[in-house]
Each structure stands twice: as structure tokens, then as C-alpha cells.
Design an enzyme around this catalytic site. Structure first.
Site, PDB file in Angstrom:
ATOM      1  N   ASN A  99     -21.831  -5.663 -10.930  1.00 26.58           N
ATOM      2  CA  ASN A  99     -21.677  -6.694  -9.925  1.00 26.58           C
ATOM      3  C   ASN A  99     -22.916  -6.750  -9.045  1.00 26.58           C
ATOM      4  O   ASN A  99     -23.569  -5.746  -8.828  1.00 26.58           O
ATOM      5  CB  ASN A  99     -20.466  -6.398  -9.031  1.00 26.58           C
ATOM      6  N   HIS A 144     -25.254  -8.191 -18.027  1.00 23.98           N
ATOM      7  CA  HIS A 144     -25.097  -6.800 -18.462  1.00 23.98           C
ATOM      8  C   HIS A 144     -26.007  -6.534 -19.653  1.00 23.98           C
ATOM      9  O   HIS A 144     -26.377  -7.447 -20.365  1.00 23.98           O
ATOM     10  CB  HIS A 144     -23.642  -6.528 -18.868  1.00 23.98           C
TER      11      HIS A 144
END
Length: 393
Positions: free
Chosen positions: A233, A393
Site C-alpha cells: 500500500n 507489486h
């Protein structure tokens, strides 16, 4: 532009050999100097995408300071104030190109995190930019070109081993991307979305405050584009065309927000007259100065009548008191914050407001959107829902 395969010294760690990068049809970059490693190239290619997108969206030269596949800072090439020149170690007499200003801002956002960074630049590197890079501890640079004089300056870094990469500015990656984890191949459509074009023309703020000045729109876009290439995040604060605090790779959204806001507070405290007046011994290098300034501004939260003592200082120095800190930070308002996914609770807004945030960009669609909107209204904050998640990611 280069061969199909480039062998690397090792992978992420020295025991991970053999290692290489490859692309059918040739690699889209040339190594002009040095020998970049596996992590270097990850940072280089992610950083290049970030600055290319900033340039496309805002039509200004852009720079990023990358570390471990997330930006420590990102910025566009706006002029530097006297205070920023001082805390970024830029002489007031030095002439700066817009690209040099962009890198000074990107590096200066979080100088501790940028130690040993990989630099990404949107434009051909000029002498002014090379001279800003030259004294910094850095692992390499990627750009679409280098002037002859800039290349000469940079190639002398690290005793001649400084990695310099020229990227093909016209290269576009395929629409489909893949990666392998534990022998399993993942495939997805590449994230081509530019998080910008309709956010402020078609998406009206969902809060009582509707006005978002042009400068704040620019700052929200700087933050959002930086987050697109930041490990999730992630949350970013921005001001004056640069990120001033990035909270990356945290499992909890509020931890991202706290980290980003704490970094932004420290960035502001570095500009306090007391911090700028720290007197160092002449031979103290930049990394030691950065570390000590970080320590010094951290002491500001410890209470009144604290003294900073360190061998690098000419004399013991009174720290910024808690009350001085509060007054200094209270003078700064108008920061922007962006989040790569929705804010699930109002605590993120409360923390951001305490650091002077007045403009918010986030995807929305949380079960508690109304709570978050109400928090913005209480603090006089304008917030836009983009509807666009930017996980990386």
C-alpha cells in the site's frame, strides 16, 4: 538498441547466480558506463516509466530518486526557493536547468531514503543536472540521452564505474505483461492508465469544498503518478511540484499515511531557521549532515530545552522546541495527498489534516466513504474520488 540478453553479476542477492535480463528483439536500453545490477535495472525501468509519465501529463522535465523499487522522491522542474536551495545543498549562485531543479527536488524530498539512489530523468541530461548529481551518493542514472559534457562528469563517479543507462525514449512495452513466482507464471494487462486526464475536469469533489487550485491539481497528479510506481500500500504527500513524503509498502493504510505525513513534517522542519543554521565542521560530508539533520529535527518532538550534541557540530545546539515546531508546521497549509487505494477510515484524513493537507485524491468506493467525506468537511478539505486504484507489486 541493445542485444537480446545481458548477463548480470548476480540477482537480488550475491548468492543468486546466474542472473540476466533479456527481451526478444533486443533490450530497449544501452549501458554507456559501469555495470548495473538486477535491482539497479528494476529501479531504472520503474523510475523511467514514472518520469516519462510525469513529463507526458504535466509537460515539464521530471525526475525520480528510486530505492528498492519505490520512489524516495519524484518531482517536476519548478524553480527552487532560497530555502530549498539551502537544504538541498545548491549554491544560490548556481544556474539550474529545469531538469536540474527536478532532480534536486526529487533527491531533496527525503535525503535519508535517497542515499544510494537510482536516478531517473525524463530528458537528455545536461551539465547543470550532472553537476547536481556528481557529489551525491548514487548507484546510477537512466535517461533518454546525455550531453557529452554531462557524460564525462557522470562517468567519473565511483572511480569510473558509475552506471549510466540510455533508454530508448520511443520504446513502448507490450500490452500484456508477465512474471514468474515460484515457478508459476502470472499474466495481466499492463497498467496503461494515465491517472490524470479526467480527474479534475469530469470528477467534481465529493466534499463541501469544491475548489482545487491549478497548483494543487498539479501536486495531486505528481503524487498519484508517483504512487503508480510505488510498492503498495502507498500514500504520498506533495507540494510545489514534488512529493514531500511517501509511505510505501505498508500493510495498513493508516501506517502509510502516518509515515508519509511524518516525512512531510520533517521536510518542513528542515527548512526551520534553527535547522538551517546548524554549524558543521568543514570536512563533514553530505551523508553525515543528512543523518544529523534528520536526528536534529526528530528531537523537536522531545520537549523544551533539549540540546543536540554531536562531534560533527562546531558546538552544542538548542533544538527546535515543541512549541516552535507546532507554530512552524501550523504556518504550512495547502498540501495535497493521494492514495493508491481508498481510505477505509477517517483516521487517515485526521492525520493528513494535522500535516496541513487541504486536497485529497483517492479512488473511493469504501464502505465508509461518508465517514471520510464528513472528516474532510470538518477539516475544510476538498476531496476527489478518481475511481482508479493504483496498486503496484
Amino acid at each position: 538498441m541493445a542485444g537480446d540478453t545481458r548477463n548480470l553479476k548476480y540477482g537480488c542477492n550475491p548468492h543468486q547466480v546466474p542472473a540476466r535480463v533479456s527481451r526478444e528483439g533486443g533490450l530497449p536500453f544501452r549501458v554507456l558506463n559501469g555495470n548495473p545490477g538486477y535491482i539497479n535495472l528494476l529501479d531504472a525501468l520503474n523510475g523511467w516509466q514514472l518520469v516519462r509519465e510525469l513529463k507526458q501529463v504535466l509537460n515539464l522535465p521530471a525526475a525520480a530518486s528510486f530505492k528498492h523499487v519505490s520512489p524516495s522522491g519524484a518531482a517536476v522542474g519548478l524553480p527552487l526557493s532560497e530555502e530549498l536551495r539551502e537544504i538541498y545543498f545548491i549554491s544560490p549562485k548556481r544556474t539550474l536547468s529545469s531538469l536540474a531543479c527536478a532532480y534536486a527536488r526529487a533527491r531533496g524530498a527525503d535525503r535519508m531514503a535517497s542515499y544510494g539512489d537510482w536516478i531517473a530523468l525524463s530528458d537528455t541530461v545536461d551539465v547543470e543536472t550532472a553537476r547536481i548529481i556528481q557529489p551525491e551518493v548514487s548507484d546510477g542514472v537512466i535517461a533518454p540521452g546525455f550531453s557529452a559534457d554531462a557524460h564525462t562528469i557522470l562517468s567519473k563517479k565511483k572511480r569510473g564505474a558509475y552506471p549510466i543507462i540510455e533508454i530508448d525514449a520511443h520504446y513502448s512495452a507490450p500490452d500484456q505483461e508477465s512474471r514468474e513466482v515460484f515457478g508459476v507464471t502470472f499474466e495481466q494487462a499492463r497498467n496503461h492508465v494515465l491517472p490524470c486526464f479526467s480527474l479534475f475536469t469530469e470528477s467534481e469533489p465529493v466534499t463541501a469544498v469544491k475548489a482545487i487550485p491549478k497548483a494543487a491539481q498539479r501536486d495531486l497528479l505528481v503524487a498519484a503518478i508517483a504512487l503508480k510506481y510505488t510498492q503498495s500500500n502507498s500514500v504520498a504527500l506533495s507540494l510545489d511540484g514534488q512529493t514531500i513524503g511517501i509511505g510505501a509498502g505498508q500493510q495498513s493504510r493508516i501506517h502509510c499515511t502516518r509515515l508519509a505525513c511524518d516525512k512531510a513534517d520533517r521536510w518542513l522542519l528542515r527548512q526551520h531557521p534553527k535547522a538551517r543554521a546548524l554549524a558543521f565542521h568543514r570536512k563533514v560530508g553530505r551523508p553525515v549532515r543528512d543523518t544529523l539533520v534528520e536526528k536534529y529535527v526528530g528531537l523537536a518532538a522531545c520537549g523544551e530545552n533539549q540540546v543536540c550534541r554531536d562531534p560533527a557540530l562546531l558546538e552544542p545546539t538548542e533544538v527546535i522546541t515543541r512549541s516552535e515546531k507546532e507554530r512552524w508546521l501550523a504556518d504550512f497549509r495547502g498540501m495535497s495527498i493521494a492514495s493508491d487505494a481508498y481510505f477505509p477510515f477517517r483516521d487517515n484524513i485526521d492525520r493528513a489534516a494535522a500535516s496541513g493537507v487541504r486536497y485529497v485524491l483517492q479512488p473511493g468506493e469504501s464502505l465508509r466513504d461518508e465517514d471520510v467525506i464528513n472528516a474532510c468537511n470538518e477539516h475544510g478539505i476538498a476531496m476527489v474520488f478518481s475511481g482508479l486504484r493504483l496498486f503496484h507489486h
